[in-house]
Design a protein around this motif. Structure first.
Motif, PDB file in Angstrom:
ATOM      1  N   TYR A 296      25.416 -24.464   9.444  1.00 33.83           N
ATOM      2  CA  TYR A 296      26.863 -24.475   9.544  1.00 33.83           C
ATOM      3  C   TYR A 296      27.339 -23.527  10.626  1.00 33.83           C
ATOM      4  CZ  TYR A 296      26.659 -26.983   5.168  1.00 33.83           C
ATOM      5  OH  TYR A 296      26.382 -27.921   4.216  1.00 33.83           O
ATOM      6  N   GLY A 297      28.394 -23.955  11.324  1.00 37.67           N
ATOM      7  CA  GLY A 297      29.079 -23.108  12.280  1.00 37.67           C
ATOM      8  C   GLY A 297      30.339 -22.584  11.614  1.00 37.67           C
ATOM      9  N   VAL A 298      30.931 -21.545  12.207  1.00 34.58           N
ATOM     10  CA  VAL A 298      32.155 -20.968  11.657  1.00 34.58           C
ATOM     11  C   VAL A 298      33.224 -20.990  12.746  1.00 34.58           C
ATOM     12  CG1 VAL A 298      33.208 -18.933  10.601  1.00 34.58           C
ATOM     13  CG2 VAL A 298      30.820 -19.483  10.119  1.00 34.58           C
ATOM     14  N   ARG A 299      34.378 -21.556  12.398  1.00 38.44           N
ATOM     15  CA  ARG A 299      35.500 -21.594  13.336  1.00 38.44           C
ATOM     16  C   ARG A 299      36.212 -20.245  13.353  1.00 38.44           C
ATOM     17  NH1 ARG A 299      35.888 -26.617  10.581  1.00 38.44           N
ATOM     18  NH2 ARG A 299      35.433 -28.355  11.966  1.00 38.44           N
ATOM     19  N   LYS A 300      37.102 -20.076  14.319  1.00 40.48           N
ATOM     20  CA  LYS A 300      37.864 -18.828  14.413  1.00 40.48           C
ATOM     21  C   LYS A 300      38.663 -18.554  13.145  1.00 40.48           C
ATOM     22  CE  LYS A 300      38.400 -18.636  19.412  1.00 40.48           C
ATOM     23  NZ  LYS A 300      39.348 -18.618  20.541  1.00 40.48           N
ATOM     24  N   ASP A 301      39.114 -19.636  12.490  1.00 40.74           N
ATOM     25  CA  ASP A 301      39.904 -19.452  11.264  1.00 40.74           C
ATOM     26  C   ASP A 301      39.036 -19.171  10.037  1.00 40.74           C
ATOM     27  OD1 ASP A 301      38.783 -21.910  10.608  1.00 40.74           O
ATOM     28  OD2 ASP A 301      40.678 -22.987  10.515  1.00 40.74           O
ATOM     29  N   GLY A 302      37.714 -19.124  10.237  1.00 43.21           N
ATOM     30  CA  GLY A 302      36.791 -18.805   9.145  1.00 43.21           C
ATOM     31  C   GLY A 302      36.230 -20.012   8.415  1.00 43.21           C
ATOM     32  N   SER A 303      36.736 -21.209   8.703  1.00 42.58           N
ATOM     33  CA  SER A 303      36.225 -22.402   8.021  1.00 42.58           C
ATOM     34  C   SER A 303      34.860 -22.788   8.590  1.00 42.58           C
ATOM     35  CB  SER A 303      37.220 -23.562   8.160  1.00 42.58           C
ATOM     36  OG  SER A 303      37.413 -23.897   9.519  1.00 42.58           O
ATOM     37  N   GLU A 304      34.030 -23.331   7.727  1.00 44.15           N
ATOM     38  CA  GLU A 304      32.682 -23.738   8.120  1.00 44.15           C
ATOM     39  C   GLU A 304      32.632 -25.237   8.387  1.00 44.15           C
ATOM     40  OE1 GLU A 304      29.949 -22.547   5.077  1.00 44.15           O
ATOM     41  OE2 GLU A 304      29.883 -20.489   5.816  1.00 44.15           O
ATOM     42  N   PHE A 305      31.698 -25.647   9.240  1.00 44.73           N
ATOM     43  CA  PHE A 305      31.479 -27.061   9.522  1.00 44.73           C
ATOM     44  C   PHE A 305      29.995 -27.259   9.801  1.00 44.73           C
ATOM     45  CE2 PHE A 305      32.337 -24.867  13.431  1.00 44.73           C
ATOM     46  CZ  PHE A 305      31.523 -25.443  14.388  1.00 44.73           C
ATOM     47  N   PRO A 306      29.450 -28.444   9.410  1.00 42.62           N
ATOM     48  CA  PRO A 306      28.022 -28.701   9.612  1.00 42.62           C
ATOM     49  C   PRO A 306      27.709 -28.879  11.096  1.00 42.62           C
ATOM     50  CG  PRO A 306      29.088 -30.653   8.752  1.00 42.62           C
ATOM     51  CD  PRO A 306      30.128 -29.564   8.759  1.00 42.62           C
ATOM     52  N   VAL A 307      26.576 -28.307  11.510  1.00 47.66           N
ATOM     53  CA  VAL A 307      26.165 -28.399  12.910  1.00 47.66           C
ATOM     54  C   VAL A 307      24.706 -28.798  13.020  1.00 47.66           C
ATOM     55  CG1 VAL A 307      27.832 -26.695  13.735  1.00 47.66           C
ATOM     56  CG2 VAL A 307      25.543 -25.943  13.094  1.00 47.66           C
ATOM     57  N   GLU A 308      24.381 -29.321  14.188  1.00 44.89           N
ATOM     58  CA  GLU A 308      23.003 -29.566  14.576  1.00 44.89           C
ATOM     59  C   GLU A 308      22.772 -28.680  15.794  1.00 44.89           C
ATOM     60  OE1 GLU A 308      21.028 -33.667  14.787  1.00 44.89           O
ATOM     61  OE2 GLU A 308      21.691 -33.279  16.840  1.00 44.89           O
ATOM     62  N   ILE A 309      21.698 -27.930  15.764  1.00 45.77           N
ATOM     63  CA  ILE A 309      21.417 -27.017  16.866  1.00 45.77           C
ATOM     64  C   ILE A 309      20.105 -27.413  17.523  1.00 45.77           C
ATOM     65  CG2 ILE A 309      20.977 -24.622  17.521  1.00 45.77           C
ATOM     66  CD1 ILE A 309      22.672 -23.771  15.120  1.00 45.77           C
ATOM     67  N   GLY A 310      20.152 -27.580  18.835  1.00 45.12           N
ATOM     68  CA  GLY A 310      18.949 -27.906  19.599  1.00 45.12           C
ATOM     69  C   GLY A 310      18.612 -26.749  20.521  1.00 45.12           C
ATOM     70  N   LEU A 311      17.350 -26.384  20.567  1.00 36.89           N
ATOM     71  CA  LEU A 311      16.876 -25.308  21.445  1.00 36.89           C
ATOM     72  C   LEU A 311      15.871 -25.893  22.433  1.00 36.89           C
ATOM     73  CD1 LEU A 311      16.261 -22.573  18.719  1.00 36.89           C
ATOM     74  CD2 LEU A 311      18.270 -22.829  20.181  1.00 36.89           C
ATOM     75  N   ASN A 312      16.090 -25.622  23.703  1.00 39.31           N
ATOM     76  CA  ASN A 312      15.207 -26.140  24.742  1.00 39.31           C
ATOM     77  C   ASN A 312      14.828 -25.024  25.711  1.00 39.31           C
ATOM     78  OD1 ASN A 312      15.256 -29.062  24.146  1.00 39.31           O
ATOM     79  ND2 ASN A 312      17.437 -28.784  24.507  1.00 39.31           N
TER      80      ASN A 312
END
Length: 95
Positions: A8-24
């Motif tokens: 999960y990522g966190v927005r400036k307002d503190g709300s969370e949202f699901p994320v996919e993270i890719g590392l290359n």
């Protein structure tokens, strides 16, 4: 990153949202670095949940239809047309 885990990522307002993270791995000026990409997958998660819900509903409907067909066949003389007795069914063997 985080394979098999919900990230999960966190927005400036503190709300969370699901994320996919890719590392290359990348190379810049002969230095090894990592390029990270972060994608909001809220829409994908909502669609996956809708598919799961739809499948559960369809499974329940199929069970109900199967149950009703069995009841109808047991009480109907037409059953012999759609559901032959076990003695008439033979197993096919492949050579």
């Amino acid at each position: 990153m985080g394979a098999g885990r919900d990230l999960y990522g966190v927005r400036k307002d503190g709300s969370e949202f699901p994320v996919e993270i890719g590392l290359n791995p990348i190379e810049v000026d002969d230095r090894a670095m990592v390029l990270a990409s972060i994608v909001d997958i809220t829409d994908r998660k909502q669609k996956e949940e809708q598919i799961r819900t739809d499948l559960k509903e369809k499974d329940a409907l199929i069970r109900e239809i199967h149950h009703r067909v069995k009841i109808t066949c047991k009480s109907s003389t037409a059953c012999s047309i759609c559901c032959p007795p076990r003695s008439m069914i033979r197993r096919c063997s492949t050579p």
